[in-house]
Design an enzyme around this catalytic site. Structure first.
Site, PDB file in Angstrom:
ATOM      1  N   THR A 192      42.644  -4.546  53.300  1.00 18.08           N
ATOM      2  CA  THR A 192      42.067  -5.113  54.518  1.00 18.08           C
ATOM      3  C   THR A 192      43.066  -5.060  55.664  1.00 18.08           C
ATOM      4  OG1 THR A 192      40.878  -6.648  53.102  1.00 18.08           O
ATOM      5  CG2 THR A 192      40.823  -7.090  55.450  1.00 18.08           C
ATOM      6  N   LEU A 235      44.826  -6.192  45.373  1.00 26.64           N
ATOM      7  CA  LEU A 235      45.106  -5.260  46.468  1.00 26.64           C
ATOM      8  C   LEU A 235      44.163  -5.404  47.650  1.00 26.64           C
ATOM      9  CD1 LEU A 235      45.959  -2.060  44.417  1.00 26.64           C
ATOM     10  CD2 LEU A 235      47.525  -3.495  45.712  1.00 26.64           C
ATOM     11  N   ARG A 236      43.194  -6.336  47.525  1.00 31.56           N
ATOM     12  CA  ARG A 236      42.211  -6.468  48.585  1.00 31.56           C
ATOM     13  C   ARG A 236      42.858  -6.817  49.921  1.00 31.56           C
ATOM     14  NH1 ARG A 236      36.528  -7.643  47.570  1.00 31.56           N
ATOM     15  NH2 ARG A 236      36.998  -8.752  45.656  1.00 31.56           N
ATOM     16  N   GLY A 237      43.871  -7.681  49.863  1.00 28.91           N
ATOM     17  CA  GLY A 237      44.545  -8.091  51.082  1.00 28.91           C
ATOM     18  C   GLY A 237      45.225  -6.915  51.767  1.00 28.91           C
TER      19      GLY A 237
END
Ligand SMILES: [Zn+2]
Length: 340
Positions: free
Chosen positions: A282, A277-279
């Site tokens: 961000t 889920l980092r993308g």
């Protein structure tokens, strides 16, 4: 010599946008810049730091603590308390270069165990991370740095704190900085696990069209001939941009992210098959910074669209059947989702 004015940088819009996002919301994470040598990567970082509002720092504090801060101060400044602090001064945001081949001690600081044992006190020689506190840490050619140092830098950048431990002794100090790495894809790749930890990634190229090249060289030449006069002609434009950054920082907390925007962000990441889920986080965060910079009070499609490539292109899984580069893949998914 004064830094090259940020607003005088020709083109390189993606890199400029990423640096502005990081200065409005440093929590977006570091910026990784891919591109040829001599495309002005380090110039842009220095230019931005010189443009940003000056900060107030405690005189003599190796970490440049903010005297009125209630959190994020070093131990010595906390001990002295708000009334016991020495004078403070206005200073430019620091930009620290991490030289290739820098030892870990040089980077994180050195703990002198012998002196610590003899004097019974912590003998700590602050390193480059101390100097970078509240500013930028610039690493040219990150891909040539040892993985464990890159890992360590990303950890510190994420936590805002540097902790040095040697045989039971430990020292910690604030180290909040925006990590800007540059890399030349032809000189070795950065492991995907490391790349994923940079918030944004951008690509810079040597401009190929004639008028742009001429303008780049013309401005650079004028700057080198007489930097003071050159900077003076760009002062007002830089000043206006500084004002916009200030306002964007203040308004950031009030910019809302409607459900529709969250949904679009999720759909885009699903379409691209980004891991974790980092993308997505961000993407949303960067879009909010851009919205705030635009003076908008909510994140709209256009904000997501503008940050999609820098937030996602370095997080795509390799697809052996897919020949298109990651930027092309992101652009295609964006066009499908938002309409050409
Ligand atoms: Zn301090």
């Amino acid at each position: 010599m004064q830094a090259f004015p940020f607003t005088a940088i020709v083109g390189q819009d993606e890199m400029k946008q990423a640096l502005l996002i990081a200065s409005v919301d440093p929590g977006v994470g570091g910026v990784m810049v891919f591109g040829d040598r001599g495309t002005g990567k380090s110039t842009a970082v220095r230019a931005l730091a010189a443009l940003l509002p000056k900060i107030r720092a405690v005189v003599g504090c190796p970490y440049g603590c903010e005297p009125s801060a209630t959190a994020g101060l070093c131990d010595a400044c906390v001990r002295k308390g708000p009334d016991g602090l020495p004078k403070s001064r206005l200073t430019a945001i620091p930009v620290v270069d991490l030289p290739l081949g820098a030892t870990e001690d040089r980077v994180v600081g050195a703990l002198d165990l012998e002196r610590a044992l003899v004097d019974g006190e912590k003998a700590f020689e602050p390193g480059l991370l101390a100097r970078a506190n509240r500013g930028f840490l610039y690493i040219d050619e990150v891909n040539l740095l040892e993985d464990h140092i890159v890992d360590l830098l990303l950890d510190v950048a994420a936590s805002g704190e540097n902790r040095v431990e040697r045989e039971g002794l430990s020292v910690q100090h604030p180290a909040r900085f925006v990590l800007v790495g540059s890399g030349n894809p032809e000189e070795g790749e950065l492991r995907p696990q490391l790349l994923d930890r940079f918030g944004l990634s951008v690509e810079v190229r040597t401009p190929e069209d004639l008028p742009t090249r001429i303008e780049v060289v013309r401005r650079r030449d004028r700057y080198e001939q007489d930097s003071e006069a050159f900077c003076a002609t760009w002062k007002r434009r830089d000043g206006r941009l500084r004002g916009r950054i200030k306002r964007a920082r203040e308004a950031l907390g009030d910019v809302t992210v409607p459900d529709a925007a969250l949904e679009k962000a999720a759909l885009l990441c699903i379409a691209l098959g980004t891991d974790g889920l980092r993308g997505e986080l961000t993407l949303v965060r960067a879009a909010r910074a851009v919205a705030s910079f635009d003076g908008a009070d909510a994140v709209e499609d256009d904000h997501l669209r503008r940050v999609a490539a820098p937030a996602l292109r370095h997080r795509l899984r390799r697809n052996p059947l897919e020949e298109a580069g990651s930027s092309v893949r992101v652009d295609r998914a964006v066009a499908e989702l938002f309409g050409g």
